[in-house]
Design an enzyme around this catalytic site. Structure first.
Site, PDB file in Angstrom:
ATOM      1  CB  SER A  80      24.454 -40.673  15.415  1.00 57.79           C
ATOM      2  OG  SER A  80      24.292 -41.763  16.298  1.00 57.79           O
ATOM      3  CG  HIS A 105      28.785 -41.590  14.822  1.00 56.94           C
ATOM      4  ND1 HIS A 105      30.146 -41.417  15.003  1.00 56.94           N
ATOM      5  CD2 HIS A 105      28.251 -41.694  16.079  1.00 56.94           C
ATOM      6  CE1 HIS A 105      30.406 -41.393  16.306  1.00 56.94           C
ATOM      7  NE2 HIS A 105      29.280 -41.563  16.980  1.00 56.94           N
ATOM      8  CG  ASP A 161      26.755 -43.537  18.759  1.00 62.72           C
ATOM      9  OD1 ASP A 161      27.882 -43.130  19.055  1.00 62.72           O
ATOM     10  OD2 ASP A 161      25.907 -42.842  18.164  1.00 62.72           O
ATOM     11  CG  MET A 171      26.087 -46.942  23.747  1.00 64.99           C
ATOM     12  SD  MET A 171      24.684 -45.942  24.268  1.00 64.99           S
ATOM     13  CE  MET A 171      24.881 -44.528  23.177  1.00 64.99           C
ATOM     14  CG  HIS A 185      31.532 -43.268  19.666  1.00 68.28           C
ATOM     15  ND1 HIS A 185      30.630 -42.297  20.083  1.00 68.28           N
ATOM     16  CD2 HIS A 185      32.451 -43.365  20.654  1.00 68.28           C
ATOM     17  CE1 HIS A 185      31.002 -41.836  21.265  1.00 68.28           C
ATOM     18  NE2 HIS A 185      32.094 -42.473  21.642  1.00 68.28           N
ATOM     19  CG  MET A 240      30.445 -44.678  23.891  1.00 68.62           C
ATOM     20  SD  MET A 240      28.920 -43.789  23.548  1.00 68.62           S
ATOM     21  CE  MET A 240      28.558 -44.462  21.937  1.00 68.62           C
ATOM     22  CG  MET A 298      32.273 -38.372  23.950  1.00 69.72           C
ATOM     23  SD  MET A 298      31.194 -38.759  22.555  1.00 69.72           S
ATOM     24  CE  MET A 298      29.562 -38.441  23.245  1.00 69.72           C
ATOM     25  CG  PHE A 313      21.117 -41.598  27.269  1.00 70.63           C
ATOM     26  CD1 PHE A 313      20.131 -42.579  27.195  1.00 70.63           C
ATOM     27  CD2 PHE A 313      21.988 -41.608  28.353  1.00 70.63           C
ATOM     28  CE1 PHE A 313      20.005 -43.543  28.189  1.00 70.63           C
ATOM     29  CE2 PHE A 313      21.869 -42.566  29.361  1.00 70.63           C
ATOM     30  CZ  PHE A 313      20.867 -43.533  29.280  1.00 70.63           C
ATOM     31  N   GLY A 326      20.177 -36.863  21.894  1.00 67.99           N
ATOM     32  CA  GLY A 326      19.195 -35.847  22.268  1.00 67.99           C
ATOM     33  C   GLY A 326      19.561 -34.957  23.434  1.00 67.99           C
ATOM     34  CG  ASP A 377      29.177 -38.247  19.227  1.00 74.41           C
ATOM     35  OD1 ASP A 377      28.001 -37.885  19.069  1.00 74.41           O
ATOM     36  OD2 ASP A 377      29.507 -39.439  19.407  1.00 74.41           O
ATOM     37  N   GLY A 380      22.777 -36.874  15.497  1.00 74.44           N
ATOM     38  CA  GLY A 380      21.771 -37.926  15.568  1.00 74.44           C
ATOM     39  C   GLY A 380      20.366 -37.371  15.508  1.00 74.44           C
TER      40      GLY A 380
END
Ligand code: DX5
Ligand code: ZN
Length: 217
Positions: free
Chosen positions: A8, A33, A35, A37, A66, A68, A137, A143, A145, A175, A197
């Site tokens: 990611s 990947h 992301d 958002m 992806h 979001m 998910m 986020f 981590g 993910d 990620g």
């Protein structure tokens, strides 16, 4: 079953997008990947179209986007134009998932739907025949981590039997919180593709970490 890994870019160094994308390009990972958002569907904002360009230029690998974002139907076509090969949106974010899938397909990309940790796989059962991918998910989206939520394993297994039972080729991607420590278990539960990620970009040797995740047992 073939194992796919999608590092990611959310955990990459945005000051060195080209370098970090090339690293994935030279690695054994098959997908990249991305992301996106919007600060509305999730309580965070990442990046949009302009950031797709340096990533697309730096690799010929599959770009796995992806989304979001709310009302994804407004933007899916533009993400395909920006170079997305696969576009996945959240079923919780739209009133018209079928329309959204059709838009992605018509634009020339593969279509995926993602479900949040509280959404059961049964909620998307009716969409499965139209889908190329389901993204489960395993953390609350927003986020990198975070820790892998163990109840995801059971959801993955249920989804696997729904897909196999219907004789479909829909891929399952997972993910959130994936590392070499849990990847084998998640693949074994029925995942085709994993996103990682922080495990990849936080490693001293990201390419070696990609190999460790792909070969974990
Ligand atoms: C979170 C994103 C993930 C994130 C995963 O909302 O969808 O793709 O980058 O990060 P890790 O692997 O650190 O959990
Ligand atoms: Zn993601």
């Amino acid at each position: 079953m073939q194992r796919i890994l999608a590092p990611s870019m959310l955990s990459a160094d945005f000051g060195h997008l080209e370098r970090d994308t090339r690293m994935i390009d030279e690695s054994e990972a098959q997908w990249v990947h991305i992301d996106v958002m919007d600060g509305v569907f999730v309580p965070n904002i990442s990046f949009g179209f302009p950031v797709m360009k340096p990533i697309r230029r730096a690799t010929g690998k599959t770009l796995d986007v992806h989304l979001m974002i709310v009302e994804p139907e407004k933007y899916v076509t533009r993400f395909v134009e920006a170079g997305a090969d696969w576009v996945t949106f959240h079923v919780e974010a739209t009133r018209d998932p079928r329309g959204c899938i059709n838009l992605i397909r018509r634009a020339g990309a593969k279509a995926g739907v993602s479900i949040k940790p509280a959404t059961p796989p049964e909620a998307i059962a009716g969409l499965l025949p139209q889908l190329d991918l389901v993204l489960v998910m395993s953390v609350e989206p927003g986020f990198g981590g975070q820790s892998f939520m163990p109840h995801s394993l059971e959801k993955i297994a249920r989804l696997r039997s729904m897909i196999d039972g219907a004789g479909l080729a829909t891929l399952i991607e997972v993910d959130g919180g994936i590392s070499a420590a849990n990847a084998a278990e998640v693949y074994a539960a029925g995942a085709d593709a994993l996103v990682a990620g922080s495990a990849v970009f936080g490693a001293a040797d990201p390419k070696a970490e990609i190999r460790r995740i792909l070969q974990s047992r």
